[in-house]
Design an enzyme around this catalytic site. Structure first.
Site, PDB file in Angstrom:
ATOM      1  N   THR A 136      43.941  49.216  42.934  1.00 22.82           N
ATOM      2  CA  THR A 136      43.816  48.394  41.733  1.00 22.82           C
ATOM      3  C   THR A 136      45.016  48.550  40.796  1.00 22.82           C
ATOM      4  OG1 THR A 136      42.509  48.217  39.698  1.00 22.82           O
ATOM      5  CG2 THR A 136      42.458  50.325  40.776  1.00 22.82           C
ATOM      6  N   GLU A 138      44.616  49.005  37.763  1.00 19.44           N
ATOM      7  CA  GLU A 138      44.184  49.886  36.661  1.00 19.44           C
ATOM      8  C   GLU A 138      44.819  51.277  36.745  1.00 19.44           C
ATOM      9  OE1 GLU A 138      40.124  49.860  35.472  1.00 19.44           O
ATOM     10  OE2 GLU A 138      39.866  47.745  35.975  1.00 19.44           O
ATOM     11  N   LYS A 166      40.643  56.116  41.565  1.00 26.07           N
ATOM     12  CA  LYS A 166      41.456  55.265  42.447  1.00 26.07           C
ATOM     13  C   LYS A 166      42.895  55.805  42.520  1.00 26.07           C
ATOM     14  CE  LYS A 166      40.487  51.909  44.324  1.00 26.07           C
ATOM     15  NZ  LYS A 166      39.845  51.638  45.665  1.00 26.07           N
TER      16      LYS A 166
HETATM   17  P1  NAD Z   1      32.105  46.221  45.219  1.00 22.48           P
HETATM   18  O1  NAD Z   1      31.527  47.229  44.276  1.00 22.48           O
HETATM   19  O2  NAD Z   1      31.651  44.803  45.120  1.00 22.48           O
HETATM   20  O3  NAD Z   1      31.842  46.677  46.716  1.00 22.48           O
HETATM   21  C1  NAD Z   1      31.985  48.000  47.146  1.00 22.48           C
HETATM   22  C2  NAD Z   1      31.364  48.125  48.525  1.00 22.48           C
HETATM   23  O4  NAD Z   1      31.559  49.482  48.971  1.00 22.48           O
HETATM   24  C3  NAD Z   1      29.851  47.867  48.547  1.00 22.48           C
HETATM   25  O5  NAD Z   1      29.505  47.089  49.674  1.00 22.48           O
HETATM   26  C4  NAD Z   1      29.257  49.263  48.654  1.00 22.48           C
HETATM   27  O6  NAD Z   1      27.988  49.298  49.316  1.00 22.48           O
HETATM   28  C5  NAD Z   1      30.329  49.987  49.461  1.00 22.48           C
HETATM   29  N1  NAD Z   1      30.301  51.434  49.242  1.00 22.48           N
HETATM   30  C6  NAD Z   1      30.269  52.087  48.050  1.00 22.48           C
HETATM   31  N2  NAD Z   1      30.225  53.410  48.252  1.00 22.48           N
HETATM   32  C7  NAD Z   1      30.259  53.598  49.598  1.00 22.48           C
HETATM   33  C8  NAD Z   1      30.267  54.757  50.421  1.00 22.48           C
HETATM   34  N3  NAD Z   1      30.196  55.983  49.905  1.00 22.48           N
HETATM   35  N4  NAD Z   1      30.321  54.589  51.762  1.00 22.48           N
HETATM   36  C9  NAD Z   1      30.375  53.336  52.307  1.00 22.48           C
HETATM   37  N5  NAD Z   1      30.336  52.224  51.575  1.00 22.48           N
HETATM   38  C10 NAD Z   1      30.302  52.345  50.226  1.00 22.48           C
HETATM   39  O7  NAD Z   1      33.663  46.337  45.049  1.00 22.48           O
HETATM   40  P2  NAD Z   1      34.785  45.203  45.124  1.00 22.48           P
HETATM   41  O8  NAD Z   1      34.931  44.588  43.794  1.00 22.48           O
HETATM   42  O9  NAD Z   1      34.559  44.388  46.316  1.00 22.48           O
HETATM   43  O10 NAD Z   1      36.088  46.128  45.343  1.00 22.48           O
HETATM   44  C11 NAD Z   1      36.492  46.507  46.650  1.00 22.48           C
HETATM   45  C12 NAD Z   1      37.731  47.354  46.563  1.00 22.48           C
HETATM   46  O11 NAD Z   1      38.769  46.636  45.901  1.00 22.48           O
HETATM   47  C13 NAD Z   1      37.545  48.644  45.745  1.00 22.48           C
HETATM   48  O12 NAD Z   1      38.258  49.665  46.393  1.00 22.48           O
HETATM   49  C14 NAD Z   1      38.158  48.317  44.391  1.00 22.48           C
HETATM   50  O13 NAD Z   1      38.648  49.483  43.785  1.00 22.48           O
HETATM   51  C15 NAD Z   1      39.274  47.382  44.798  1.00 22.48           C
HETATM   52  N6  NAD Z   1      39.670  46.385  43.793  1.00 22.48           N
HETATM   53  C16 NAD Z   1      38.744  45.583  43.198  1.00 22.48           C
HETATM   54  C17 NAD Z   1      39.166  44.605  42.286  1.00 22.48           C
HETATM   55  C18 NAD Z   1      38.180  43.676  41.627  1.00 22.48           C
HETATM   56  O14 NAD Z   1      38.570  42.926  40.732  1.00 22.48           O
HETATM   57  N7  NAD Z   1      36.912  43.655  42.012  1.00 22.48           N
HETATM   58  C19 NAD Z   1      40.520  44.459  41.993  1.00 22.48           C
HETATM   59  C20 NAD Z   1      41.446  45.331  42.608  1.00 22.48           C
HETATM   60  C21 NAD Z   1      41.014  46.270  43.521  1.00 22.48           C
HETATM   61  O1  DAU Z   2      42.010  45.196  37.321  1.00 22.95           O
HETATM   62  C1  DAU Z   2      41.303  45.357  38.523  1.00 22.95           C
HETATM   63  C2  DAU Z   2      39.928  45.870  38.233  1.00 22.95           C
HETATM   64  O2  DAU Z   2      39.198  44.785  37.679  1.00 22.95           O
HETATM   65  C3  DAU Z   2      39.211  46.434  39.452  1.00 22.95           C
HETATM   66  O3  DAU Z   2      39.902  47.561  39.909  1.00 22.95           O
HETATM   67  C4  DAU Z   2      37.771  46.799  39.116  1.00 22.95           C
HETATM   68  O4  DAU Z   2      37.092  47.226  40.289  1.00 22.95           O
HETATM   69  C5  DAU Z   2      37.086  45.595  38.538  1.00 22.95           C
HETATM   70  O5  DAU Z   2      35.773  45.933  38.142  1.00 22.95           O
HETATM   71  C6  DAU Z   2      37.865  45.042  37.344  1.00 22.95           C
HETATM   72  O6  DAU Z   2      37.805  45.969  36.218  1.00 22.95           O
HETATM   73  P1  DAU Z   2      37.616  45.435  34.705  1.00 22.95           P
HETATM   74  O7  DAU Z   2      37.048  46.538  33.915  1.00 22.95           O
HETATM   75  O8  DAU Z   2      38.843  44.775  34.231  1.00 22.95           O
HETATM   76  O9  DAU Z   2      36.520  44.282  34.997  1.00 22.95           O
HETATM   77  P2  DAU Z   2      35.166  43.864  34.249  1.00 22.95           P
HETATM   78  O10 DAU Z   2      34.729  42.592  34.880  1.00 22.95           O
HETATM   79  O11 DAU Z   2      34.193  44.978  34.170  1.00 22.95           O
HETATM   80  O12 DAU Z   2      35.679  43.557  32.775  1.00 22.95           O
HETATM   81  C7  DAU Z   2      36.700  42.588  32.539  1.00 22.95           C
HETATM   82  C8  DAU Z   2      36.969  42.567  31.043  1.00 22.95           C
HETATM   83  O13 DAU Z   2      35.820  42.021  30.371  1.00 22.95           O
HETATM   84  C9  DAU Z   2      37.182  43.949  30.429  1.00 22.95           C
HETATM   85  O14 DAU Z   2      38.154  43.846  29.408  1.00 22.95           O
HETATM   86  C10 DAU Z   2      35.820  44.294  29.812  1.00 22.95           C
HETATM   87  C11 DAU Z   2      35.275  42.938  29.423  1.00 22.95           C
HETATM   88  N1  DAU Z   2      33.788  42.789  29.465  1.00 22.95           N
HETATM   89  C12 DAU Z   2      33.152  43.114  30.620  1.00 22.95           C
HETATM   90  C13 DAU Z   2      31.766  42.982  30.712  1.00 22.95           C
HETATM   91  C14 DAU Z   2      31.045  43.345  31.997  1.00 22.95           C
HETATM   92  C15 DAU Z   2      33.104  42.300  28.359  1.00 22.95           C
HETATM   93  O15 DAU Z   2      33.685  41.980  27.316  1.00 22.95           O
HETATM   94  N2  DAU Z   2      31.739  42.168  28.460  1.00 22.95           N
HETATM   95  C16 DAU Z   2      31.038  42.514  29.585  1.00 22.95           C
HETATM   96  O16 DAU Z   2      29.782  42.400  29.581  1.00 22.95           O
END
Ligand code: NAD
Ligand code: DAU
Length: 360
Positions: A136, A138, A166
């Site tokens: 990520t 972050e 991470k």
């Molecule tokens: P998510 O929370 O939707 O999915 C995570 C998945 O991992 C789930 O299916 C969960 O069951 C599985 N999991 C959790 N713990 C586990 C364990 N101990 N063993 C096996 N499986 C396990 O997450 P996501 O948003 O799809 O993110 C996926 C990856 O991408 C993560 O590594 C996250 O850090 C990274 N990432 C996410 C974002 C974003 O915006 N969502 C952005 C950049 C990077």
């Molecule tokens: O930047 C990549 C990351 O983006 C990933 O690594 C993370 O897994 C993913 O969860 C996401 O993190 P954020 O914290 O940026 O995402 P989130 O959707 O939780 O929040 C986005 C922004 O919105 C953040 O500034 C917090 C704000 N927020 C979030 C929620 C859930 C609100 O204002 N209200 C809310 O209820």
């Protein structure tokens, strides 16, 4: 036939990636999806591919080294794409331990299992065997409001327990590359949005609340900035890095699509108003009155913004979906999958929502 081991494939990005890969490669690849099925994992995300001969699901914890090694013994794995993680910042603030277990120790287990399967007696690795660690933006910390971008060379400065875990996992992958010449890449991506995202994250939470006439909880002043990328563009980037990228390199993935949270919420409200039929009764409550400013997230990073120059120049990746199109596609998907939302927001979700938002 190339065999992939995908971890966390039942989650948001993992399930989109598996769909993307089968759309792109069809029967040329086999995918083994290993997932613990935490609250964030949902096999409903993969319903339409579960019957494929070239797909196998294994329910296991990535911290369980025996279970993971067994998969490497049973299958001739050539690619690992490691998504599995605890991914929600707010949860990490309430309960950091599981983030360290899964994100740090789980990554170590994955590295060790792949290394044991791929390393030759002379210390070299089987040719064309590769590990991609999905990380990520972050890890780079927070940017000032008035400028700057995250580059691959930006020093790590994580703030939340999530981003610290991470960052630790990234450092482990870097250590394996430096120490053993372990064949890996790291990708650091910005905020994803799109189908199958669990409604604890900003965009699906706001869509779901607005449709239900519930308040839209904005943390702090709503001016924190995130750099949004449509999930399919991320999946394409991961595949391109693994196939065309230079081994041992890190690639940032993002689309220069910075928006303040409050702008995102206004866009969601406007798009819902445009897309719902004129006689839909929900239109009566879908408006700005739902917006409620609540206590800020602790340690809330102000701004994230990726500079995707390296992946563009070296690999030719660019985001294909502009935000206006992506948000429409996303909202359409949530309209068409009301049952999915109903299923994931019953049960434990209600308790989560109460804990996270009731006294905020
Ligand atoms: P998510 O929370 O939707 O999915 C995570 C998945 O991992 C789930 O299916 C969960 O069951 C599985 N999991 C959790 N713990 C586990 C364990 N101990 N063993 C096996 N499986 C396990 O997450 P996501 O948003 O799809 O993110 C996926 C990856 O991408 C993560 O590594 C996250 O850090 C990274 N990432 C996410 C974002 C974003 O915006 N969502 C952005 C950049 C990077
Ligand atoms: O930047 C990549 C990351 O983006 C990933 O690594 C993370 O897994 C993913 O969860 C996401 O993190 P954020 O914290 O940026 O995402 P989130 O959707 O939780 O929040 C986005 C922004 O919105 C953040 O500034 C917090 C704000 N927020 C979030 C929620 C859930 C609100 O204002 N209200 C809310 O209820």
């Amino acid at each position: 036939m190339r065999t992939y081991l995908v971890t966390g494939g039942a989650g948001f990005i993992g399930s989109n990636y598996i769909h993307y890969m089968f759309r792109k490669y069809g029967d040329e690849i086999k995918i083994i999806n290993v997932d613990k099925l935490t609250y964030a994992g949902n096999l409903e995300n993969l319903k339409d591919i579960e019957g494929r001969d070239n797909y196998r699901f294994v329910r296991a914890d990535i911290c369980d080294s025996e279970a993971i090694s067994k998969i490497f013994e049973e299958e001739d794995i050539q690619r690992v794409v490691h998504f599995a993680a605890e991914s929600h910042v707010d949860r990490s603030i309430k309960n950091p331990e599981v983030f360290v277990k899964t994100n740090v120790l789980g990554t170590l287990v994955m590295l060790n299992a792949a290394k044991a399967a791929w390393e030759q007696p002379d210390g070299s690795f089987l040719p064309d065997h590769k590990f991609l660690h999905v990380s990520t933006d972050e890890v780079y910390g927070s940017l000032p409001e008035d400028g700057g971008y995250f580059y691959e060379t930006t020093p790590y400065d994580p703030h939340s327990p999530y981003s610290a875990s991470k960052a630790s996992s990234d450092f482990l992958v870097k250590a394996y590359m430096d120490t053993y010449h372990f064949p890996a890449n790291i990708t650091n991506c910005s905020n994803n949005y799109g189908p199958y995202q669990f409604p604890e994250k900003l965009i699906p939470l706001m869509i779901n609340n607005a449709l239900q006439g519930k308040s839209l909880p904005v943390y702090g002043d709503g001016k924190n900035v995130r750099d949004w990328l449509f999930v399919e563009d991320h999946c394409k980037g991961i595949d391109m890095v693994q196939e065309k990228g230079r081994l041992f390199e890190t690639y940032n993935i993002g689309g220069h699509n910075e928006r303040q949270n409050i702008q995102i919420i206004h866009t969601i409200l406007d798009t819902l108003q445009d897309m719902l039929p004129e006689d839909d009764p929900r239109l009566a409550h879908i408006n700005e009155d739902l917006i409620t400013y609540v206590t800020d997230r602790k340690g809330h990073d102000r701004r994230y913004a990726i500079a995707p120059d390296k992946i563009k120049e070296e690999i030719g990746w660019y985001p294909e979906t502009c935000f206006e199109e992506g948000i429409k596609k996303t909202i359409e998907w949530y309209f068409d999958h009301a049952d999915w939302m109903q299923n994931v927001t019953s049960g434990d979700y209600l308790k989560y929502y109460e804990d996270m938002y009731a006294n905020r």
